[in-house]
Design a protein around this motif. Structure first.
Motif, mmCIF file in Angstrom:
data_model
loop_
_atom_site.group_PDB
_atom_site.id
_atom_site.type_symbol
_atom_site.label_atom_id
_atom_site.label_comp_id
_atom_site.label_asym_id
_atom_site.label_seq_id
_atom_site.Cartn_x
_atom_site.Cartn_y
_atom_site.Cartn_z
ATOM 1 N N VAL A 14 0.841 -1.188 0.000
ATOM 2 C CA VAL A 14 0.000 0.000 0.000
ATOM 3 C C VAL A 14 0.876 1.237 0.000
ATOM 4 O O VAL A 14 1.909 1.268 0.636
ATOM 5 C CB VAL A 14 -0.940 0.013 1.238
ATOM 6 C CG1 VAL A 14 -0.154 -0.037 2.517
ATOM 7 C CG2 VAL A 14 -1.868 1.215 1.214
ATOM 8 N N THR A 15 0.498 2.231 -0.757
ATOM 9 C CA THR A 15 1.184 3.517 -0.748
ATOM 10 C C THR A 15 0.184 4.582 -0.338
ATOM 11 O O THR A 15 -0.841 4.761 -0.980
ATOM 12 C CB THR A 15 1.755 3.852 -2.130
ATOM 13 O OG1 THR A 15 2.676 2.823 -2.511
ATOM 14 C CG2 THR A 15 2.478 5.182 -2.101
ATOM 15 N N LEU A 16 0.468 5.272 0.750
ATOM 16 C CA LEU A 16 -0.431 6.307 1.256
ATOM 17 C C LEU A 16 0.195 7.669 0.990
ATOM 18 O O LEU A 16 1.393 7.838 1.093
ATOM 19 C CB LEU A 16 -0.654 6.121 2.758
ATOM 20 C CG LEU A 16 -1.245 4.766 3.176
ATOM 21 C CD1 LEU A 16 -1.292 4.692 4.686
ATOM 22 C CD2 LEU A 16 -2.631 4.576 2.605
ATOM 23 N N ASN A 17 -0.635 8.654 0.665
ATOM 24 C CA ASN A 17 -0.123 9.982 0.350
ATOM 25 C C ASN A 17 -0.762 11.062 1.198
ATOM 26 O O ASN A 17 -0.780 12.215 0.811
ATOM 27 C CB ASN A 17 -0.356 10.281 -1.142
ATOM 28 C CG ASN A 17 0.545 9.455 -2.016
ATOM 29 O OD1 ASN A 17 1.753 9.579 -1.930
ATOM 30 N ND2 ASN A 17 -0.027 8.599 -2.837
ATOM 31 N N ALA A 18 -1.310 10.702 2.325
ATOM 32 C CA ALA A 18 -1.892 11.713 3.210
ATOM 33 C C ALA A 18 -1.770 11.247 4.642
ATOM 34 O O ALA A 18 -1.707 10.054 4.913
ATOM 35 C CB ALA A 18 -3.355 11.960 2.844
ATOM 36 N N GLN A 19 -1.744 12.204 5.522
ATOM 37 C CA GLN A 19 -1.613 11.892 6.920
ATOM 38 C C GLN A 19 -2.811 11.077 7.416
ATOM 39 O O GLN A 19 -3.956 11.360 7.085
ATOM 40 C CB GLN A 19 -1.521 13.186 7.724
ATOM 41 C CG GLN A 19 -1.326 12.950 9.225
ATOM 42 C CD GLN A 19 -1.346 14.250 9.995
ATOM 43 O OE1 GLN A 19 -1.789 15.257 9.471
ATOM 44 N NE2 GLN A 19 -0.879 14.227 11.220
ATOM 45 N N ASP A 87 8.797 16.544 1.912
ATOM 46 C CA ASP A 87 7.365 16.638 2.173
ATOM 47 C C ASP A 87 6.929 15.259 2.641
ATOM 48 O O ASP A 87 6.681 14.366 1.824
ATOM 49 C CB ASP A 87 6.600 17.033 0.920
ATOM 50 C CG ASP A 87 5.081 17.088 1.143
ATOM 51 O OD1 ASP A 87 4.633 16.770 2.258
ATOM 52 O OD2 ASP A 87 4.355 17.433 0.196
ATOM 53 N N PRO A 88 6.864 15.047 3.946
ATOM 54 C CA PRO A 88 6.622 13.693 4.461
ATOM 55 C C PRO A 88 5.243 13.152 4.124
ATOM 56 O O PRO A 88 5.007 11.950 4.220
ATOM 57 C CB PRO A 88 6.792 13.860 5.972
ATOM 58 C CG PRO A 88 6.445 15.290 6.229
ATOM 59 C CD PRO A 88 6.960 16.037 5.034
ATOM 60 N N LEU A 89 4.323 14.033 3.742
ATOM 61 C CA LEU A 89 2.988 13.590 3.357
ATOM 62 C C LEU A 89 2.947 13.120 1.902
ATOM 63 O O LEU A 89 1.987 12.483 1.482
ATOM 64 C CB LEU A 89 1.979 14.714 3.569
ATOM 65 C CG LEU A 89 1.878 15.229 4.999
ATOM 66 C CD1 LEU A 89 1.044 16.492 5.057
ATOM 67 C CD2 LEU A 89 1.318 14.177 5.917
ATOM 68 N N ASN A 90 3.978 13.432 1.167
ATOM 69 C CA ASN A 90 4.030 13.074 -0.250
ATOM 70 C C ASN A 90 5.464 12.727 -0.640
ATOM 71 O O ASN A 90 6.100 13.430 -1.421
ATOM 72 C CB ASN A 90 3.506 14.234 -1.106
ATOM 73 C CG ASN A 90 3.307 13.835 -2.551
ATOM 74 O OD1 ASN A 90 2.981 12.692 -2.859
ATOM 75 N ND2 ASN A 90 3.520 14.781 -3.444
ATOM 76 N N PRO A 91 6.003 11.635 -0.093
ATOM 77 C CA PRO A 91 7.385 11.261 -0.379
ATOM 78 C C PRO A 91 7.565 10.904 -1.845
ATOM 79 O O PRO A 91 6.640 10.430 -2.508
ATOM 80 C CB PRO A 91 7.621 10.054 0.529
ATOM 81 C CG PRO A 91 6.254 9.462 0.729
ATOM 82 C CD PRO A 91 5.319 10.636 0.758
ATOM 83 N N ILE A 402 6.505 6.511 7.193
ATOM 84 C CA ILE A 402 6.937 7.737 7.866
ATOM 85 C C ILE A 402 5.916 8.058 8.939
ATOM 86 O O ILE A 402 4.711 8.183 8.652
ATOM 87 C CB ILE A 402 7.050 8.913 6.897
ATOM 88 C CG1 ILE A 402 7.954 8.558 5.716
ATOM 89 C CG2 ILE A 402 7.599 10.145 7.612
ATOM 90 C CD1 ILE A 402 8.026 9.635 4.653
ATOM 91 N N VAL A 403 6.372 8.174 10.181
ATOM 92 C CA VAL A 403 5.467 8.464 11.288
ATOM 93 C C VAL A 403 5.982 9.678 12.045
ATOM 94 O O VAL A 403 7.121 10.117 11.870
ATOM 95 C CB VAL A 403 5.328 7.253 12.244
ATOM 96 C CG1 VAL A 403 4.834 6.028 11.490
ATOM 97 C CG2 VAL A 403 6.651 6.945 12.939
ATOM 98 N N ARG A 404 5.118 10.210 12.889
ATOM 99 C CA ARG A 404 5.467 11.418 13.642
ATOM 100 C C ARG A 404 4.609 11.472 14.893
ATOM 101 O O ARG A 404 3.463 11.018 14.886
ATOM 102 C CB ARG A 404 5.225 12.663 12.783
ATOM 103 C CG ARG A 404 5.694 13.969 13.406
ATOM 104 C CD ARG A 404 5.381 15.130 12.482
ATOM 105 N NE ARG A 404 5.775 16.402 13.071
ATOM 106 C CZ ARG A 404 6.948 16.986 12.863
ATOM 107 N NH1 ARG A 404 7.831 16.409 12.067
ATOM 108 N NH2 ARG A 404 7.230 18.135 13.427
#
Length: 491
Positions: A14-19, A87-91, A402-404
């Motif tokens: 899965v590839t996610l592009n939003a928080q 841009d961690p929301l859109n690597p 990527i987490v925060r």
């Protein structure tokens, strides 16, 4: 540690592009506590292949000194992948470096960074050597993904399990290098990254699995300013499993300082100093089946000549621990099937051999299927050192996540001379306002891919309410009158 080459892998492609905020104990499909998922890139993309013999393994990071952009470096069975996470929301997957020609795919790839170069080794891969890659090649990639080329490959070794680098001195320490007569540590001078030079080694205590090497600035005045290697010599559940302390200041004459052992070893795997160098914290990779819950060992090394087991921390799950790192009073562990665990160690001084004061304060479980004590699934490594606070998890099955820490993703401050937007984050509705002397004509809302989700025109008003209750959680851009855009978080 070494494993069978055939694994049954629980794959999450899965590839996610939003928080995806951590809400109600979940961030999407992932169990969590106080850590949000910003985005992910699946294993197939990173490795360029899929299947039971393909996994993600080690990861590391690089911050470009020119502009502060952050990049993740991801090891896989087949190659090394490079990702722009500024841009961690859109690597952006920039491309990859193939393994050394003639070497084989492998489960164990390890990466460290020094002087704007990545140094990459691989275990059980044949004549792989140590690849050297110039990270400045990641700047200005115009048509990703691309295939990168190594600056050089150091061929003085074949397969090595791991690499440590003391960035303060510019020396690399290659460990577990079978086939070259030294399974301990080989010392490499990286003064010229394109021309690595073998300057010695240490092999007196057998196989070294992992190591940390630092310039000592701790409480033992006898070693201040000395270069100290702490080697995790895991051989598999015997009295030979130990932690070795070596003075490597003189590369031609390394001197053993001391060694540390502990009860019921499984596989002495890896460890890290606390910032004050008073404690060294160690993970044992295979002790959980006999011990129970995840065990982390803490040695008091106030006297480097006499390390003493100070305390033992038992985590809340039975998962196997792998790599760990320390920033300030926080310990970050990659614990395979239970993912990243975040532990407060601020009261470490008051721990004893019978009482432990550590507290788990957060986690992100990148392998939701179970928390079993196995090395075949889950979080291999966690890289927590980016200045932004973004953390990269390499998960054997899911790839890169990527987490925060929750609540720390910033949004731009309102510019009252243009427009204000509130609440932000929002869940039901969000209000856009300008000065009473001005009027809004158009508003558009788009996702981070630039696709327009909502648009409104001919408004002729100083305020407008955007209905957001039908929008998916994530980050959007709001633009007023085709001018200034601001970030809006929907939670």
């Amino acid at each position: 540690m070494r494993r069978l080459l055939v694994l049954l892998i629980f794959s999450i492609a899965v590839t996610l592009n939003a928080q995806t905020p951590c809400s109600g104990g979940l961030a999407g499909i992932y169990p969590c506590n106080d850590y949000d998922l910003l985005s992910s890139i699946d294993l197939n993309t990173l490795a360029g292949a899929s299947g039971g013999s393909i996994i993600a393994n080690d990861n590391w990071g690089w911050v470009d000194p020119l502009d502060g952009k952050e990049y993740a470096i991801m090891g896989t069975s087949t190659r090394t992948a490079f990702v722009d996470i500024s841009d961690p929301l859109n690597p952006v997957f920039l491309g990859h470096l193939q393994r050394t020609s003639g070497s084989s795919a492998n489960f164990w790839r390890d990466i460290k960074v020094y002087n704007n170069h990545a140094f990459i080794v691989a275990d059980n891969a044949g004549a792989h050597g140590m690849q050297v890659f110039d990270l400045t090649n990641l700047r200005n990639v115009t048509n990703p993904p691309v295939t990168f080329t190594a600056v050089t490959t150091y061929t003085g070794v074949n397969s090595c399990h791991n690499i440590a680098i003391n960035e303060g001195t510019g020396y690399a320490y290659l460990v577990g290098c079978g086939g070259v007569g030294n399974n301990g540590a080989i010392f490499i001078d990286l003064t010229d990254p394109a021309n690595p030079i073998d300057v010695g080694g240490y092999n007196a205590d057998g196989y070294t699995h992992d190591a940390q090497v630092i310039t000592y600035a701790g409480p033992d005045i006898a070693y201040i300013g000395r270069e100290i290697m702490v080697a995790s010599n895991g051989v598999g559940g015997s009295s030979d499993d130990k932690i070795i302390f070596v003075n490597v200041s003189d590369k031609a004459n390394p001197i053993k300082i001391s060694e540390a052992t502990y009860p019921l070893p499984g596989y002495a795997h890896q460890g890290w100093f606390t910032p004050d160098f008073r404690y060294f914290i160690v993970g044992d990779e295979t002790d959980e089946p006999s011990i129970g819950n995840t065990r982390t060992l803490v040695f008091d090394v106030t006297d480097l000549d006499n390390p003493v087991l100070h305390t033992t921390y038992f985590g809340p799950t039975t998962s196997t621990d792998h790599n760990l790192y320390i920033i300030g009073d926080t310990l970050y562990e990659a614990n395979y099937t239970s993912g990243m665990r975040v532990i407060d160690i601020s009261d470490i001084d008051n721990s004893t051999t019978t009482t432990n004061t550590f507290t788990e304060v957060g986690y992100f479980d990148s392998f939701p299927a179970n928390d079993n004590a196995t090395t075949s699934n889950g979080a291999w490594n966690v890289y927590p050192f980016f200045p932004s606070g973004n953390i990269v998890i390499s998960d054997q099955d899911a790839g890169m996540l990527i987490v925060r820490k929750s609540g720390t993703l910033s949004t731009p401050k309102f510019d009252r001379n243009s427009f204000s937007m509130y609440p932000n984050p929002a869940s039901e509705n969000v209000t856009i306002e300008v000065s009473q002397t001005k009027r809004i004509n158009t508003i558009s809302l788009s996702n981070l891919l630039g696709q327009t989700i909502l648009s409104f025109d001919k408004l002729e008003s100083s305020s407008f309410v955007i209905p957001t209750n039908t929008l998916a959680k994530g980050v959007y851009l709001v633009k007023v009158d085709n001018a200034l855009a601001k970030k809006l978080v929907i939670d």
